[in-house]
Write a protein that holds these residues in place. Sequence first.
Motif, PDB file in Angstrom:
ATOM      1  N   MET A 143       0.829  -1.206   0.000  1.00 41.26           N
ATOM      2  CA  MET A 143       0.000   0.000   0.000  1.00 41.26           C
ATOM      3  C   MET A 143       0.865   1.258   0.000  1.00 41.26           C
ATOM      4  O   MET A 143       0.536   2.246  -0.672  1.00 41.26           O
ATOM      5  CB  MET A 143      -0.936  -0.010   1.215  1.00 41.26           C
ATOM      6  N   ASP A 144       1.969   1.235   0.728  1.00 38.37           N
ATOM      7  CA  ASP A 144       2.883   2.380   0.715  1.00 38.37           C
ATOM      8  C   ASP A 144       3.460   2.592  -0.679  1.00 38.37           C
ATOM      9  O   ASP A 144       3.577   3.728  -1.162  1.00 38.37           O
ATOM     10  CB  ASP A 144       4.020   2.164   1.718  1.00 38.37           C
ATOM     11  N   TRP A 188       5.571  11.304   0.268  1.00 36.82           N
ATOM     12  CA  TRP A 188       5.311   9.858   0.264  1.00 36.82           C
ATOM     13  C   TRP A 188       6.582   9.085  -0.089  1.00 36.82           C
ATOM     14  O   TRP A 188       6.868   8.032   0.498  1.00 36.82           O
ATOM     15  CB  TRP A 188       4.191   9.514  -0.724  1.00 36.82           C
ATOM     16  N   ALA A 189       7.350   9.592  -1.046  1.00 38.69           N
ATOM     17  CA  ALA A 189       8.585   8.913  -1.429  1.00 38.69           C
ATOM     18  C   ALA A 189       9.559   8.843  -0.263  1.00 38.69           C
ATOM     19  O   ALA A 189      10.275   7.845  -0.099  1.00 38.69           O
ATOM     20  CB  ALA A 189       9.229   9.624  -2.618  1.00 38.69           C
ATOM     21  N   SER A 190       9.583   9.896   0.547  1.00 36.82           N
ATOM     22  CA  SER A 190      10.493   9.916   1.691  1.00 36.82           C
ATOM     23  C   SER A 190       9.986   9.042   2.826  1.00 36.82           C
ATOM     24  O   SER A 190      10.660   8.100   3.259  1.00 36.82           O
ATOM     25  CB  SER A 190      10.682  11.361   2.184  1.00 36.82           C
ATOM     26  N   GLU A 191       8.792   9.322   3.311  1.00 41.06           N
ATOM     27  CA  GLU A 191       8.270   8.641   4.491  1.00 41.06           C
ATOM     28  C   GLU A 191       7.891   7.188   4.201  1.00 41.06           C
ATOM     29  O   GLU A 191       8.312   6.265   4.911  1.00 41.06           O
ATOM     30  CB  GLU A 191       7.055   9.400   5.029  1.00 41.06           C
ATOM     31  N   ALA A 192       7.097   6.967   3.156  1.00 44.11           N
ATOM     32  CA  ALA A 192       6.671   5.602   2.846  1.00 44.11           C
ATOM     33  C   ALA A 192       7.821   4.791   2.256  1.00 44.11           C
ATOM     34  O   ALA A 192       7.952   3.592   2.536  1.00 44.11           O
ATOM     35  CB  ALA A 192       5.494   5.626   1.880  1.00 44.11           C
ATOM     36  N   GLY A 193       8.658   5.437   1.447  1.00 37.96           N
ATOM     37  CA  GLY A 193       9.781   4.720   0.858  1.00 37.96           C
ATOM     38  C   GLY A 193      10.705   4.147   1.916  1.00 37.96           C
ATOM     39  O   GLY A 193      11.194   3.013   1.790  1.00 37.96           O
ATOM     40  N   ASP A 199      15.168   8.908   0.304  1.00 32.58           N
ATOM     41  CA  ASP A 199      14.414   9.437   1.441  1.00 32.58           C
ATOM     42  C   ASP A 199      14.837  10.867   1.751  1.00 32.58           C
ATOM     43  O   ASP A 199      14.005  11.723   2.063  1.00 32.58           O
ATOM     44  CB  ASP A 199      14.641   8.511   2.652  1.00 32.58           C
ATOM     45  N   ALA A 200      16.120  11.159   1.634  1.00 31.33           N
ATOM     46  CA  ALA A 200      16.633  12.469   2.035  1.00 31.33           C
ATOM     47  C   ALA A 200      16.918  13.394   0.861  1.00 31.33           C
ATOM     48  O   ALA A 200      16.998  14.609   1.039  1.00 31.33           O
ATOM     49  CB  ALA A 200      17.914  12.290   2.857  1.00 31.33           C
ATOM     50  N   TYR A 201      17.100  12.836  -0.344  1.00 34.34           N
ATOM     51  CA  TYR A 201      17.452  13.679  -1.481  1.00 34.34           C
ATOM     52  C   TYR A 201      16.312  14.636  -1.818  1.00 34.34           C
ATOM     53  O   TYR A 201      15.154  14.256  -1.856  1.00 34.34           O
ATOM     54  CB  TYR A 201      17.784  12.797  -2.685  1.00 34.34           C
ATOM     55  N   LEU A 202      16.638  15.894  -2.045  1.00 34.95           N
ATOM     56  CA  LEU A 202      15.690  16.968  -2.372  1.00 34.95           C
ATOM     57  C   LEU A 202      14.770  17.320  -1.211  1.00 34.95           C
ATOM     58  O   LEU A 202      13.747  17.970  -1.395  1.00 34.95           O
ATOM     59  CB  LEU A 202      14.856  16.598  -3.613  1.00 34.95           C
TER      60      LEU A 202
END
Length: 349
Positions: free
Chosen positions: A253-254, A285-290, A323-326
């Motif tokens: 789901m993430d 979402w890409a940061s937290e869910a990834g 997670d951290a890029y950008l």
Amino acid sequence: MDFTPSEEQAAAQGLAARIFGDLSTHERMTAAGTGTDAELWKELCAAGLPAAVEDVGLLGLVLILEEQGRTTAQVPLAATCVYGLLAVAAHGAPEQRERLLPGLRDGTAVATGAFPARGGVRIAEDGALYGAVPWVPWLRDATHVLVADAERGLWIVRTGDPDVTAVPVETTAPWSAGRLVLDGVRGERLGNGQPGAYADVLATARTAFAGLQAGVCAGSLARAVHHTVTREQFGRPLSTNQGVLLRAADAHMDTEAIRVTAYEAAWRHDERRACAAQALTAAWWASEAGKRVVHAGQHLHGGTGADLDHPVHRHFLWGRQLDAYLGCGGEVLEELGLLLARSSQEGAS
């Protein structure tokens, strides 16, 4: 909204899936170490995939980058397309487009970006650029760097200039990164310095790298599913344990949330609609869910997940880098909140 790929977008995605699937093997990436797979890059450019991005748009690029993320293929595709092809095509002067785009299309030129602007680069009164950016992805491969100065002006800098220094640095992901040092270099302003160019390039980058993260997560989850289905414990597959099923379902789901928010932001961008909030949403979402997905993928491999030579570990490292890029989740969420607050105030006035 309609995220159904066009015929051209589906063809580009299918071609990317085939090339990455055939050539991005664990053995080749192990041999490449932290560098670029030069032969794979040549194959992608010979197939016309970077050049196709101008035709298939940002949504098409997101679909292509998903396929790269599934295999964690070590090529500067996202950077070259976002900071080179799309940035120059959208904001470059006619002369710049005529001069720079052919090399970016055929792969003889490689672009990257010193993004986001954090005040590390300043422009002197004489127009020269000074400062340093701690790390820039694919800098060791790049022929051109799109540099954002402290005032968010955009400059094209050639890495071969004597006033430009690229010092190799290692990050979690093997992205041929480097520390960029500018000591009085005469950069070339992108276009006419029109307002909004920096924000557009950053939103495009966040959307594209969110698509890359969706692929990284999908690849990690696919490996975890294969491992838990084929590995048995006490006479039955690990996948039959409820805890494993729930963890995998949450990761699925993430991953879908990352994918659909990236698709929405890209679709709106291609349709020339406002997409700043959607790009920030995709980046969050890409940061937290990834981060959650790649941790789950490694944990579901059990002791195998601790093996640094196992392919799933590469997904973990890419996921944490993305997670951290950008901007990490907290930074992006703050930026989104400020944007929504401004929009609300402007609507009320």
